[in-house]
Design an enzyme around this catalytic site. Sequence first.
Site, PDB file in Angstrom:
ATOM      1  CD  GLU A   1       7.522   1.744  -0.101  1.00 46.57           C
ATOM      2  OE1 GLU A   1       8.331   0.950  -0.659  1.00 46.57           O
ATOM      3  OE2 GLU A   1       7.809   2.938   0.102  1.00 46.57           O
TER       4      GLU A   1
ATOM      5  CD  GLU B   1       0.731   0.269   3.066  1.00 43.13           C
ATOM      6  OE1 GLU B   1       0.710   1.512   2.988  1.00 43.13           O
ATOM      7  OE2 GLU B   1       1.661  -0.354   3.605  1.00 43.13           O
TER       8      GLU B   1
END
Length: 356
Positions: free
Chosen positions: A318, A175
């Site tokens: 991430e 994300e």
Amino acid sequence: MSEKLRQLMNSITPPDEVAASAASQHLDQLTKPPGSLGKLESLVIQLAGITGVDKPEFNHKTIMVMAADHGVCEEGVSAFPAEVTQQMLYNMLSGGAAINVLARHAGADVKVVDVGVNADVAHPDLVSRKVRMGTSNMAKGPAMLRTEAEQAILAGAEAVAEAFEDGTRLFVTGELGIGNTTASAAVVCALTGLEPEVIVGRGTGVDTAGLTRKIAVVCRALDVNQPDGNDALDVLTKVGGLEIAALAGVILGAAAHRCPVVLDGFISGAAALAARALAPASAAYMLASHASDERGHAAVLRQLKLEPMLHLDMRLGEGTGGALSLHLIDAACRIMREMATFADAGVSDGQGAAQR
């Protein structure tokens, strides 16, 4: 709830117990004491059940990075301004982010999906599924509409379906979104009943005053919106984020395609709680990559009944922890395919002749 989302939830079935049993039996025939490879053995048994293949192999792995902005940033909950989401998005698309480095090392693809970045972004490698230009400030009212939360979930599931068609058989959740630890904390509190003081962490690295402010914002968002903890869609609508909802869709989509989904850290954990609430059968397809240094993640993993593969004090997000865990997954699968059995090697299994 839309019929499309209901169909997605209902399409998830339990893992294949026959394949899992076959994997377990094969492990016991390998040239080692039973169970001596510990969690690698339980990992590959789970992977066999998920895929229906007793000797699973994942030649095509994709890290699904869902990107979106959060209106709650206006409350000063992050050490970075909201504009960093867009800046980091382009850094990621150019291959310069930590997730790009770790994905290359693990032999995985990175697929970046814009579900709610608060800017007009364009790049040849960007998958655009924008639902809206970021969420509203959840401290003042609902983060989004219920239809928008559904749209974001389906966007994540559709991105998985596209990657599956291209050959991906293992997914990692990732994300990008300044402010998303605040929204994730609110989601976790709403779904579990745990107090914000226990769940809210420092995120991007806020100081003590920032942490106090962040806890107060989460408390206010929960009080203003009164999300229904028995309705995950209501929780995502009122205090969630577009990328959190999309990650729930990634998890549901992976489970529907009988693919393992490796969870990254705290934000992914919040999405996993929502996915499990929507479709309890999806929990069997989840793997926890690491224990994040973000304060609430340990509690999330306990709620999910998952044990992380790694403890590295990471909190970047991430999908970075997920990318690192791929090496362990590959190792477990190679053991199944390449290690000799007692019969192959002419070694006693303890019931025949003495070992040489």
